[in-house]
Design a protein around this motif. Sequence first.
Motif, PDB file in Angstrom:
ATOM      1  N   GLN A 544      39.509  -9.901  -1.847  1.00 34.51           N
ATOM      2  CA  GLN A 544      39.589 -10.518  -3.175  1.00 34.51           C
ATOM      3  C   GLN A 544      38.291 -10.309  -3.946  1.00 34.51           C
ATOM      4  O   GLN A 544      38.299 -10.028  -5.153  1.00 34.51           O
ATOM      5  N   ILE A 545      37.165 -10.474  -3.248  1.00 34.03           N
ATOM      6  CA  ILE A 545      35.864 -10.303  -3.908  1.00 34.03           C
ATOM      7  C   ILE A 545      35.697  -8.861  -4.375  1.00 34.03           C
ATOM      8  O   ILE A 545      35.276  -8.598  -5.521  1.00 34.03           O
ATOM      9  N   LYS A 546      36.037  -7.906  -3.523  1.00 38.92           N
ATOM     10  CA  LYS A 546      35.871  -6.498  -3.885  1.00 38.92           C
ATOM     11  C   LYS A 546      36.776  -6.120  -5.061  1.00 38.92           C
ATOM     12  O   LYS A 546      36.364  -5.373  -5.966  1.00 38.92           O
ATOM     13  N   THR A 547      37.985  -6.648  -5.062  1.00 39.62           N
ATOM     14  CA  THR A 547      38.896  -6.391  -6.180  1.00 39.62           C
ATOM     15  C   THR A 547      38.344  -6.977  -7.482  1.00 39.62           C
ATOM     16  O   THR A 547      38.381  -6.335  -8.547  1.00 39.62           O
ATOM     17  N   GLU A 548      37.809  -8.190  -7.384  1.00 39.12           N
ATOM     18  CA  GLU A 548      37.248  -8.860  -8.563  1.00 39.12           C
ATOM     19  C   GLU A 548      36.024  -8.106  -9.093  1.00 39.12           C
ATOM     20  O   GLU A 548      35.885  -7.909 -10.319  1.00 39.12           O
ATOM     21  N   LEU A 549      35.159  -7.652  -8.191  1.00 38.51           N
ATOM     22  CA  LEU A 549      33.960  -6.933  -8.630  1.00 38.51           C
ATOM     23  C   LEU A 549      34.321  -5.614  -9.296  1.00 38.51           C
ATOM     24  O   LEU A 549      33.709  -5.225 -10.309  1.00 38.51           O
ATOM     25  N   CYS A 550      35.315  -4.935  -8.762  1.00 40.59           N
ATOM     26  CA  CYS A 550      35.743  -3.678  -9.376  1.00 40.59           C
ATOM     27  C   CYS A 550      36.318  -3.926 -10.776  1.00 40.59           C
ATOM     28  O   CYS A 550      36.072  -3.155 -11.714  1.00 40.59           O
ATOM     29  N   ALA A 551      37.073  -5.005 -10.906  1.00 41.16           N
ATOM     30  CA  ALA A 551      37.649  -5.335 -12.220  1.00 41.16           C
ATOM     31  C   ALA A 551      36.556  -5.647 -13.225  1.00 41.16           C
ATOM     32  O   ALA A 551      36.628  -5.241 -14.401  1.00 41.16           O
ATOM     33  N   ARG A 552      35.531  -6.380 -12.765  1.00 39.14           N
ATOM     34  CA  ARG A 552      34.435  -6.719 -13.683  1.00 39.14           C
ATOM     35  C   ARG A 552      33.650  -5.477 -14.076  1.00 39.14           C
ATOM     36  O   ARG A 552      33.236  -5.320 -15.234  1.00 39.14           O
ATOM     37  N   ALA A 553      33.435  -4.595 -13.095  1.00 37.85           N
ATOM     38  CA  ALA A 553      32.694  -3.368 -13.405  1.00 37.85           C
ATOM     39  C   ALA A 553      33.473  -2.503 -14.394  1.00 37.85           C
ATOM     40  O   ALA A 553      32.898  -1.935 -15.336  1.00 37.85           O
ATOM     41  N   ALA A 554      34.775  -2.393 -14.179  1.00 35.56           N
ATOM     42  CA  ALA A 554      35.597  -1.588 -15.087  1.00 35.56           C
ATOM     43  C   ALA A 554      35.522  -2.127 -16.512  1.00 35.56           C
ATOM     44  O   ALA A 554      35.425  -1.361 -17.483  1.00 35.56           O
ATOM     45  N   LYS A 555      35.548  -3.447 -16.623  1.00 36.48           N
ATOM     46  CA  LYS A 555      35.464  -4.062 -17.954  1.00 36.48           C
ATOM     47  C   LYS A 555      34.081  -3.845 -18.562  1.00 36.48           C
ATOM     48  O   LYS A 555      33.952  -3.537 -19.756  1.00 36.48           O
ATOM     49  N   LEU A 556      33.064  -3.999 -17.734  1.00 34.58           N
ATOM     50  CA  LEU A 556      31.685  -3.850 -18.201  1.00 34.58           C
ATOM     51  C   LEU A 556      31.418  -2.423 -18.658  1.00 34.58           C
ATOM     52  O   LEU A 556      30.752  -2.185 -19.673  1.00 34.58           O
ATOM     53  N   TRP A 557      31.966  -1.461 -17.900  1.00 37.68           N
ATOM     54  CA  TRP A 557      31.719  -0.050 -18.199  1.00 37.68           C
ATOM     55  C   TRP A 557      32.792   0.554 -19.108  1.00 37.68           C
ATOM     56  O   TRP A 557      32.745   1.738 -19.436  1.00 37.68           O
ATOM     57  N   GLU A 558      33.786  -0.263 -19.451  1.00 39.98           N
ATOM     58  CA  GLU A 558      34.892   0.192 -20.295  1.00 39.98           C
ATOM     59  C   GLU A 558      35.613   1.374 -19.654  1.00 39.98           C
ATOM     60  O   GLU A 558      35.871   2.410 -20.279  1.00 39.98           O
ATOM     61  N   LEU A 559      35.928   1.205 -18.361  1.00 41.35           N
ATOM     62  CA  LEU A 559      36.655   2.215 -17.605  1.00 41.35           C
ATOM     63  C   LEU A 559      37.989   1.647 -17.149  1.00 41.35           C
ATOM     64  O   LEU A 559      38.221   0.438 -17.185  1.00 41.35           O
ATOM     65  N   LYS A 560      38.890   2.530 -16.710  1.00 38.48           N
ATOM     66  CA  LYS A 560      40.142   2.093 -16.124  1.00 38.48           C
ATOM     67  C   LYS A 560      39.916   1.644 -14.682  1.00 38.48           C
ATOM     68  O   LYS A 560      38.948   2.056 -14.038  1.00 38.48           O
ATOM     69  N   GLY A 561      40.835   0.846 -14.193  1.00 37.62           N
ATOM     70  CA  GLY A 561      40.690   0.316 -12.854  1.00 37.62           C
ATOM     71  C   GLY A 561      40.575   1.372 -11.781  1.00 37.62           C
ATOM     72  O   GLY A 561      39.842   1.203 -10.787  1.00 37.62           O
ATOM     73  N   ASP A 562      41.260   2.499 -11.958  1.00 40.14           N
ATOM     74  CA  ASP A 562      41.214   3.538 -10.926  1.00 40.14           C
ATOM     75  C   ASP A 562      39.988   4.437 -11.045  1.00 40.14           C
ATOM     76  O   ASP A 562      39.861   5.430 -10.329  1.00 40.14           O
ATOM     77  N   GLN A 563      39.096   4.063 -11.946  1.00 37.03           N
ATOM     78  CA  GLN A 563      37.867   4.843 -12.099  1.00 37.03           C
ATOM     79  C   GLN A 563      36.669   4.186 -11.420  1.00 37.03           C
ATOM     80  O   GLN A 563      35.550   4.668 -11.539  1.00 37.03           O
ATOM     81  N   VAL A 564      36.938   3.078 -10.713  1.00 33.22           N
ATOM     82  CA  VAL A 564      35.854   2.405  -9.986  1.00 33.22           C
ATOM     83  C   VAL A 564      36.316   2.128  -8.561  1.00 33.22           C
ATOM     84  O   VAL A 564      37.511   2.020  -8.282  1.00 33.22           O
ATOM     85  N   GLU A 565      35.357   2.008  -7.665  1.00 34.82           N
ATOM     86  CA  GLU A 565      35.655   1.683  -6.275  1.00 34.82           C
ATOM     87  C   GLU A 565      34.518   0.861  -5.690  1.00 34.82           C
ATOM     88  O   GLU A 565      33.384   0.887  -6.182  1.00 34.82           O
ATOM     89  N   PHE A 566      34.842   0.134  -4.606  1.00 34.07           N
ATOM     90  CA  PHE A 566      33.817  -0.598  -3.866  1.00 34.07           C
ATOM     91  C   PHE A 566      33.542   0.160  -2.581  1.00 34.07           C
ATOM     92  O   PHE A 566      34.461   0.467  -1.825  1.00 34.07           O
ATOM     93  N   SER A 567      32.278   0.454  -2.330  1.00 33.53           N
ATOM     94  CA  SER A 567      31.913   1.204  -1.131  1.00 33.53           C
ATOM     95  C   SER A 567      30.515   0.806  -0.671  1.00 33.53           C
ATOM     96  O   SER A 567      29.560   0.857  -1.449  1.00 33.53           O
ATOM     97  N   LYS A 568      30.433   0.364   0.594  1.00 33.01           N
ATOM     98  CA  LYS A 568      29.146   0.073   1.240  1.00 33.01           C
ATOM     99  C   LYS A 568      28.270  -0.866   0.420  1.00 33.01           C
ATOM    100  O   LYS A 568      27.064  -0.649   0.267  1.00 33.01           O
ATOM    101  N   GLY A 569      28.881  -1.906  -0.103  1.00 32.03           N
ATOM    102  CA  GLY A 569      28.116  -2.938  -0.791  1.00 32.03           C
ATOM    103  C   GLY A 569      27.904  -2.700  -2.268  1.00 32.03           C
ATOM    104  O   GLY A 569      27.238  -3.506  -2.928  1.00 32.03           O
ATOM    105  N   TYR A 570      28.455  -1.616  -2.798  1.00 29.78           N
ATOM    106  CA  TYR A 570      28.248  -1.287  -4.203  1.00 29.78           C
ATOM    107  C   TYR A 570      29.581  -0.995  -4.884  1.00 29.78           C
ATOM    108  O   TYR A 570      30.504  -0.440  -4.280  1.00 29.78           O
ATOM    109  N   VAL A 571      29.641  -1.357  -6.178  1.00 24.11           N
ATOM    110  CA  VAL A 571      30.737  -0.909  -7.019  1.00 24.11           C
ATOM    111  C   VAL A 571      30.261   0.352  -7.728  1.00 24.11           C
ATOM    112  O   VAL A 571      29.203   0.356  -8.361  1.00 24.11           O
ATOM    113  N   LYS A 572      31.065   1.406  -7.588  1.00 24.28           N
ATOM    114  CA  LYS A 572      30.652   2.703  -8.121  1.00 24.28           C
ATOM    115  C   LYS A 572      31.718   3.263  -9.050  1.00 24.28           C
ATOM    116  O   LYS A 572      32.913   3.066  -8.833  1.00 24.28           O
ATOM    117  N   ALA A 573      31.253   3.958 -10.071  1.00 27.56           N
ATOM    118  CA  ALA A 573      32.172   4.707 -10.917  1.00 27.56           C
ATOM    119  C   ALA A 573      32.569   5.986 -10.187  1.00 27.56           C
ATOM    120  O   ALA A 573      31.788   6.548  -9.409  1.00 27.56           O
TER     121      ALA A 573
END
Length: 763
Positions: A544-573
């Motif tokens: 749930q946390i990883k999904t939420e962080l990816c959603a926030r990053a996508a919104k922050l970066w103005e990207l689509k949901g499938d353009q971000v991922e969570f990997s090894k402690g980081y949300v990455k484009a």
Amino acid sequence: MAENGTNGTNGQAYVGTRTIRPDGVDKVTGRARFGADFNLPGQLIGKVLRSPHPHARIISIDTSKAEALPGVKAVITRDDFPDQPSEFIPAGEMMMNYKDVVRNVMAREKALYEGHAVAAVAATSALIARRALKLIDVKYQVLPHVIDVVEAMKPGAPLLHDDLFTAGVEPKPDKPSNIAKRIEISLGDIEAGFKQADVIVEREFKTAPVHQGYIEPHAALASVSEDGSAELWCCTQGHFIVRAHCARLLGMDIAKLRVTASEIGGGFGGKTVVYLEPLALALSKKAKRPVKMAMSREEVFKASGPTSGATVKVKMGATKDGKFVAGFAELKYQAGAFQGSPVQPGVFCAYAPYDMQNVKVIGYDVVSNRPKVAAYRAPGAPISEFAVESVVDEIAKQLKLDPIELRMMNAAREGTKAAYGPKFGPLGLEETLNSIKKTEHWNTPLRKWQGRGVASGFWFNIGGETCASLTINEDGTVSLMAGTPDIGGLRAALTNVVADELGIPYDKVRPIIGDTGSLGFTFLTGGSRSAFSGSMAIVEAAKQIKTELCARAAKLWELKGDQVEFSKGYVKAIGAASEKFKPMSIADFAKIAGKTGGPIGGYGRINAQGAGPSLGTHLVDLEVDPETGRVTILRYTVAQDAGKALHPAYVEGQFQGGAVQGIGWALNEEYIYGEDGKLQNAGFLDYRMPVASDVPMIDAILVEVANPKHPYGVRGVGETPIVPPLGAIANAMEAATGIRFTELPMSPPRVLKALKERGLAPR
């Protein structure tokens, strides 16, 4: 080092490593608070009046003199607890009946064992409370008692309950008896199986009741407010279960009772039920002040639950090349004063380590004038498998086969149909047998009066309702709240999982055990379920946390949901956007949580399924002194399938602890009753538990055959280690002396007597 997150396996930095336990410093410095360490201003001291008789009808209870004693603020008896209907509920791996629970907490019509609670008082000091107990006048009609399980089953035995009719028998008996239940499992055709056998071994075994031997006695502190709300602090393996029991027994609204589990000084199944907790609450309600209660060691032995003693018959048949073709067993288990012995798991586990086509096991749950039994690590299994593993060893000797090879030939494996129902998935018994055979221990020669024994064991493990929460703090650390009390290093194991799931350093996770007001219902710590189910709940919460962080990053970066991922402690484009946006850590999100949607967290609410069975094999060397009968354990090796060890050090600790408890059960521990039905060894001076000088270092071999139904492959590990020791030690005793001991414990007097009878010891 593991603490730095560099030595994991399969890409895991912490799972599978030996991290420092988060609660360690408080434990070694004395800051950790156990049951008796909790205090409140104005608290009273509660004490319990207990029956001096093993079986007696309670004619009357006069508390007037005790109530008049200065300093006494409340007195309770059976009248303070409403009667309960007959309703069975799970208690760990066993079942209990609320009608019996209320009578075990406080004797009602009869006192059914020495030490049965009859009344309780709360006073301003322990001295006044003890004086008050002496002023309570209880009139008893003393009744005949029965202690032994076989004697209790006889038609003319003293009857404990007039309304107990044997369940599992058709037609239903028209007369009550002490036999509460008969259960039976079968597979194949047992008679046809024995006709195929070239060798048949049949023996009867007897074991004594033994106590879990936890170092911390039961303790509770209760505070009931005038508005009916209440708080309870106690040492327990399941504070949600305590809440449910106490609310039911006292007619309370469950939402008004908040229970906090203290640190626990051992439980092993014995702290899955209630004893003092309802009494402390009832006294506090009457006195309108907090009430603190703690058992003495004598009370622990006389009034809390040991595990069953039993009489077991086993008959096994094998072909001349060693294939097991038939197995029969009859188990008679003592339940104590109320029904609910662990005979069912004993029946299930008896032949479970082996792939056998023809099995029949019958079990009897039998009441007698002893304390009601409680769970004790793999309840029921050590007793039945002691008998089976002893017979397996005899078959190996008659057929002149290596005992490990014989077990290997018959080992349960993936696809094996168990007599109790399921078809097994992947299992690790063969791997444990191979591991033992490869040890230097197995191949070391022995001297005269020394013997080597091997035995295997099985436990099915459970899952169940489990909650866990993860909260991202402002500084990027993570608060972990679990609902299962930590008994064997749980916080360290779960912290490993959190650190790996979220890709953060281990020391950035802050684990606590939440009270009943902080999390949803969570079943107790027992059945080897806490690490198995707790880690599954954490995986859900972390997702749930990883999904939420990816959603926030996508919104922050103005990207689509499938353009971000969570990997090894980081949300990455991902893709081309990765060059534009710098990866963000959990700590980065924590700093701007208020601007991106508020607090960040996840919550795991699961009913864990898919608990894989755990199997193990134990190897023991011992030496017998023919002049005294004393047995010395020289060497001990445990091999067990953990599926995946989340924290190897604490898994090995479980292996070692179970082995040591099994050593005590096999060689020294037993409840000893006199003809008067009273316990004669209610203390550690006379109840002989192993101490450090009695045992060698226990070598532990971790076998990991992954459980496919767990995200990390975990199997529960806490129960299985106590199953093989009894059989392994009995087999080693036969190797050392030539005598097949069929009664436990194999204590010095019993061993010396057997040696003298065979002319093997000086007279």
